[in-house]
Design an enzyme around this catalytic site. Structure first.
Site, PDB file in Angstrom:
ATOM      1  N   ASP A  75       0.868  -1.175   0.000  1.00 34.70           N
ATOM      2  CA  ASP A  75       0.000   0.000   0.000  1.00 34.70           C
ATOM      3  C   ASP A  75       0.906   1.226   0.000  1.00 34.70           C
ATOM      4  O   ASP A  75       1.464   1.606   1.037  1.00 34.70           O
ATOM      5  CB  ASP A  75      -0.891  -0.026   1.244  1.00 34.70           C
ATOM      6  CG  ASP A  75      -1.706   1.255   1.425  1.00 34.70           C
ATOM      7  OD1 ASP A  75      -1.672   2.109   0.522  1.00 34.70           O
ATOM      8  OD2 ASP A  75      -2.367   1.390   2.467  1.00 34.70           O
ATOM      9  N   GLY A  80       2.908   7.287   3.696  1.00 35.92           N
ATOM     10  CA  GLY A  80       3.861   6.229   3.987  1.00 35.92           C
ATOM     11  C   GLY A  80       3.573   4.993   3.158  1.00 35.92           C
ATOM     12  O   GLY A  80       2.548   4.908   2.475  1.00 35.92           O
ATOM     13  N   GLU A 194      -9.771   1.409  -5.031  1.00 36.39           N
ATOM     14  CA  GLU A 194      -9.406   1.577  -3.622  1.00 36.39           C
ATOM     15  C   GLU A 194     -10.632   1.469  -2.720  1.00 36.39           C
ATOM     16  O   GLU A 194     -10.625   0.776  -1.703  1.00 36.39           O
ATOM     17  CB  GLU A 194      -8.712   2.927  -3.436  1.00 36.39           C
ATOM     18  CG  GLU A 194      -8.064   3.116  -2.086  1.00 36.39           C
ATOM     19  CD  GLU A 194      -7.316   4.437  -1.984  1.00 36.39           C
ATOM     20  OE1 GLU A 194      -6.958   4.813  -0.856  1.00 36.39           O
ATOM     21  OE2 GLU A 194      -7.102   5.092  -3.023  1.00 36.39           O
ATOM     22  N   VAL A 220     -16.408   4.597   4.839  1.00 34.61           N
ATOM     23  CA  VAL A 220     -15.773   5.856   4.455  1.00 34.61           C
ATOM     24  C   VAL A 220     -14.315   5.745   4.870  1.00 34.61           C
ATOM     25  O   VAL A 220     -14.019   5.519   6.048  1.00 34.61           O
ATOM     26  CB  VAL A 220     -16.424   7.078   5.135  1.00 34.61           C
ATOM     27  CG1 VAL A 220     -15.642   8.341   4.774  1.00 34.61           C
ATOM     28  CG2 VAL A 220     -17.870   7.224   4.706  1.00 34.61           C
TER      29      VAL A 220
END
Length: 477
Positions: A75, A80, A194, A220
């Site tokens: 990811d 990060g 995503e 969400v």
């Protein structure tokens, strides 16, 4: 006759066998056949030890010697990079890796911080790759898919810069990894992917997949560069979904999971992740002081290769004025050509049962924990959108010089924006997405699964798709 009977009572055992041999033969042949059949039949485990239908039971038995499949998902977010390693059995149930149900390791900064140095960007993943390879058995590495999904942070660098970084990452996986990699598996995720993966992840961990859409939860996910909303809708609402211009993501994805067809409303709002939204809020005030900045701060905010003026007004931050600026940044008054919109003229999916239970993830959880109104050590927390406003009132009355002692868990670089972040999160939920301020929602970081805690992140959904598409199990998703 009495005498004959008396003689038979003294017959020997062998005489009796000889006399009744035909009867014994008739009885013994079927018994022997039954014994042979039972001997040849495969043993059956007790019902409690078997992983039953995927949609009904996920019980894991360590005594079951099922074939295993691994998936490695990177990811590459704006704040990060993280690596997730998952192991599945043939029923697509998670199998422990050591004591945990996944390997999860992260590093900072993200790939987008290396905009001018693609090789350094790729090298930032090397330590994560080494950790991933260490937990996958050597003989299974060539069969193990490795995928890299870059999210909003990389999208905002532009096509040329992001392409160079992605190519450097492809080369790293090709030459430094024993995993199964393909060029198309290293990509910038579009918002629809995503959001869909995140919805799959959370509903998978909750055991909701395979049930009616009304029994699933909506999601969400507030990242750094974008925010996604996803929830299942009825077939009727899906049929009435607005068409979108060519090249844009469709509002509805059809997914067939656990024997059930879902119509998934999903939309990604680029520029409205928490870190990117700061730039939108600062743009509203342009070169003027911003009412969302804590008193005592006079500086600039850097994001996506650009710099924005970030200075507090002489009187400090003000929640009412900050709310007004945040709502302008959301563009809630943009023209809505549909029956119902969220913000920016985007269709809201029509609402319905798939949205009645909302799970809210990522920066929502982090800021709530840092603001002190949820326990950071608990994996989930029940809150209401109004709790963000209550926390914002306190934050917006704080001066920068006092902020560190009041908010010890907030990174120093984020302290000037604590009022802004909390005001924005409340405005996003209530004004943007139209949630009732007192509707109960679930803030989620991890979800309990098989007595372990699993990160509630989109990579698990991507892993499920990867394993299924390669035919490494018996369940298709």
């Amino acid at each position: 006759m009495i005498k004959r009977l008396h003689n038979r009572q003294h017959d020997s055992f062998s005489d009796k066998i000889q006399r009744y041999r035909s009867v014994l033969l008739v009885i013994s042949i079927p018994v022997m056949l039954i014994a042979v059949v039972l001997l040849l039949m495969p043993g059956r485990a007790a019902p409690s030890d078997v992983a039953m239908d995927y949609g009904l039971s996920r019980k894991f038995s360590p005594n079951l010697k099922l074939s295993k499949s691994y998936a490695v998902i990177f990811d590459a977010g704006s704040s990060g990079s993280r690596v997730h390693v998952y192991c599945f059995d043939q029923n697509l149930d998670l199998v422990p890796i050591g004591k945990d149900l996944e390997l999860f390791v992260q590093t900072k900064p993200g790939l987008s911080a290396y905009a001018s140095d693609p090789q350094a960007a790729a090298n930032s993943l090397a330590s994560l790759l080494d950790k991933a390879q260490s937990v996958v058995p050597q003989d299974l590495r060539p069969k193990t898919p490795v995928k890299v999904g870059a999210t909003a942070g990389l999208r905002q660098l532009g096509v040329d810069a992001s392409d160079r970084i992605l190519q450097a990452v492809r080369d790293l996986l090709k030459y430094k990894s024993a995993f199964k990699s393909k060029p198309e598996w290293v990509t910038v995720l579009d918002g629809s992917q995503e959001g869909s993966y995140q919805w799959v992840t959370i509903n998978y961990l909750l055991g909701n997949l395979g049930k009616k859409y009304s029994n699933t939860v909506g999601v969400v996910d507030l990242g750094g560069g974008s925010v996604q909303m996803a929830y299942a809708i009825s077939e009727k609402d899906a049929a009435n979904a607005p068409t979108v211009p060519e090249g844009e993501d469709q509002y509805v994805n059809e997914m067939y999971l656990m024997g059930t067809k879902y119509y998934l409303y999903v939309h990604s709002y680029l520029h409205y992740g928490l870190l990117a939204a700061r730039t939108e809020i600062l743009k509203v005030t342009k070169d003027s002081d911003n009412p969302c900045i804590l008193a005592g701060y006079d500086g600039s905010y850097k994001y996506g290769g650009q710099e924005y003026k970030a200075s507090a007004s002489p009187s400090g931050s003000n929640i009412e004025e900050c709310q007004s600026v945040a709502i302008k940044a959301l563009k809630v008054n943009d023209t809505c050509t549909h029956m119902q919109c969220t913000f920016g003229g985007v269709w809201n999916g029509g609402g319905g049962d798939g949205q009645k239970n909302m799970f809210v993830a990522s920066f929502f959880f982090d800021r709530a924990a840092e603001a002190g109104f949820i326990d950071q050590n608990e994996p989930v927390a029940k809150v209401r959108p109004g709790d963000f406003e209550s926390a914002a009132k306190r934050a917006c009355q704080t001066k920068l010089e006092d902020a560190k002692s009041i908010y010890p868990r907030v990174d120093e670089s984020n302290l000037p924006y604590i009022c802004m972040d909390l005001v924005y999160q409340h405005a996003l939920l209530v004004v943007g997405f139209g949630l009732d301020p007192w509707q109960e929602i679930t803030l989620v970081k991890q979800i309990k699964y098989q007595n372990s805690l699993v990160e509630a992140a989109w990579p698990l959904g991507s892993a499920i798709e990867a394993i299924s598409s390669l035919g490494l199990n018996q369940v298709s998703a």
